[in-house]
Motif scaffolding. Structure first.
Motif, PDB file in Angstrom:
ATOM      1  N   SER A  26       0.836  -1.206   0.000  1.00 46.37           N
ATOM      2  CA  SER A  26       0.000   0.000   0.000  1.00 46.37           C
ATOM      3  C   SER A  26       0.871   1.256   0.000  1.00 46.37           C
ATOM      4  O   SER A  26       0.630   2.199  -0.769  1.00 46.37           O
ATOM      5  N   GLU A  29       2.836   1.543  -3.403  1.00 49.86           N
ATOM      6  CA  GLU A  29       2.002   2.037  -4.508  1.00 49.86           C
ATOM      7  C   GLU A  29       1.908   3.560  -4.468  1.00 49.86           C
ATOM      8  O   GLU A  29       2.072   4.242  -5.494  1.00 49.86           O
ATOM      9  N   GLU A  30       1.661   4.083  -3.293  1.00 53.68           N
ATOM     10  CA  GLU A  30       1.534   5.536  -3.134  1.00 53.68           C
ATOM     11  C   GLU A  30       2.842   6.255  -3.448  1.00 53.68           C
ATOM     12  O   GLU A  30       2.866   7.247  -4.192  1.00 53.68           O
ATOM     13  N   THR A  33       4.179   5.964  -7.144  1.00 48.83           N
ATOM     14  CA  THR A  33       3.390   6.835  -8.011  1.00 48.83           C
ATOM     15  C   THR A  33       3.894   8.277  -7.927  1.00 48.83           C
ATOM     16  O   THR A  33       4.002   8.971  -8.953  1.00 48.83           O
ATOM     17  N   SER A 191      -0.838  -6.814 -10.924  1.00 45.67           N
ATOM     18  CA  SER A 191      -0.802  -5.388 -10.612  1.00 45.67           C
ATOM     19  C   SER A 191      -0.810  -5.194  -9.101  1.00 45.67           C
ATOM     20  O   SER A 191      -1.161  -6.112  -8.342  1.00 45.67           O
ATOM     21  N   ASP A 193      -2.903  -3.450  -7.456  1.00 45.44           N
ATOM     22  CA  ASP A 193      -4.297  -3.584  -7.022  1.00 45.44           C
ATOM     23  C   ASP A 193      -4.651  -5.042  -6.758  1.00 45.44           C
ATOM     24  O   ASP A 193      -5.315  -5.364  -5.761  1.00 45.44           O
ATOM     25  N   GLN A 194      -4.221  -5.936  -7.637  1.00 45.95           N
ATOM     26  CA  GLN A 194      -4.528  -7.358  -7.477  1.00 45.95           C
ATOM     27  C   GLN A 194      -3.844  -7.947  -6.250  1.00 45.95           C
ATOM     28  O   GLN A 194      -4.442  -8.725  -5.513  1.00 45.95           O
ATOM     29  N   ILE A 196      -2.747  -6.286  -3.528  1.00 42.31           N
ATOM     30  CA  ILE A 196      -3.324  -5.679  -2.325  1.00 42.31           C
ATOM     31  C   ILE A 196      -4.684  -6.284  -2.017  1.00 42.31           C
ATOM     32  O   ILE A 196      -4.998  -6.596  -0.861  1.00 42.31           O
ATOM     33  N   THR A 197      -5.516  -6.473  -3.042  1.00 36.28           N
ATOM     34  CA  THR A 197      -6.834  -7.082  -2.837  1.00 36.28           C
ATOM     35  C   THR A 197      -6.712  -8.502  -2.301  1.00 36.28           C
ATOM     36  O   THR A 197      -7.426  -8.893  -1.370  1.00 36.28           O
TER      37      THR A 197
END
Length: 230
Positions: A26, A29-30, A33, A191, A193-194, A196-197
């Motif tokens: 998490s 990712e932040e 970016t 990714s 997102d995948q 982290i989910t």
């Protein structure tokens, strides 16, 4: 049928530090970016080749910094290593089966798939034991998944980022990439997102209280009296 290869997602999810991994991904990712607009602001008014080179080098610096601070703040094991000879330093984050560093992706021509641009020897050294993650490997025919023991930090993985010339302020892709030992192909790509989910769902499942098994009493029916004996 038993699995013949190591599933990288399973290795991530069974990590005893899954909470820390979720925080790491998490934060990464932040911060990864944010590395893009920070780099694109360097010599922004110049389109010269040297200015582009400066922005690329600066972006790589910020990506390394983002990975290092995300690992530190998530409480994961982290170290800076040097190439041999010592011309380039690179961050390595260790957690469970994985040793992770930064990788840069590229699309070599329009319509082509993503390809790994970071193919230096230090990356190949990190990923030299990744053959166990090859889903097509015949080397492990007859070997059950449960018999494959993965030593700590022995699988090489890349936290990958892709630059977009059309939109230099945002990454075109951020993900988790497990390449082949020769770095020619990815065995596993997801990714952020995948990942982290998947980690969130795994942790949520572990927090749910187990259902109590209710023992049901068996009703015994009385035998009806025989009228003839009355």
């Amino acid at each position: 049928m038993s699995k013949r290869f190591v599933d990288p997602l399973e290795e991530l999810l069974k990590n005893e530090a899954a909470e820390q991994l979720l925080r790491f991904f998490s934060l990464a990712e932040e911060r990864l970016t944010l590395a893009f607009p920070r780099a694109s602001s360097m010599l922004a008014e110049s389109a010269s080749p040297s200015a582009k080179q400066v922005r690329g080098t600066t972006r790589r610096h910020f990506l390394h910094e983002a990975l290092a601070t995300a690992a530190r703040d998530a409480g994961l094991e982290f170290e800076n290593r040097w190439t041999d000879p010592a011309t380039w330093s690179f961050p390595v984050v260790r957690s469970g089966s994985f040793s992770m560093t930064i990788g840069i992706l590229d699309t070599r021509f329009r319509g082509a798939g993503r390809a790994l641009r970071t193919t230096s020897q230090y990356v190949a050294d990190l990923c030299e034991r990744n053959i166990v993650a090859n889903p097509q490997a015949s080397l492990f025919d007859g070997v059950d998944r449960k018999d494959v023991v993965i030593p700590r930090g022995s699988l090489g993985a890349l936290i990958v980022a892709q630059y977009s010339p059309a939109n230099p302020d945002e990454p075109a892709f951020l993900g988790f990439w497990v390449p082949s030992p020769d770095l020619s192909e990815p065995y596993y790509v997801r990714s952020f997102d995948q990942v982290i989910t998947a980690l969130r769902e795994h942790l949520e499942m572990g927090r749910r209280p187990s259902k109590k098994v209710v023992e049901r009493k068996t009703l015994k029916l009385r035998k009806k009296p025989d009228d003839k004996k009355a």
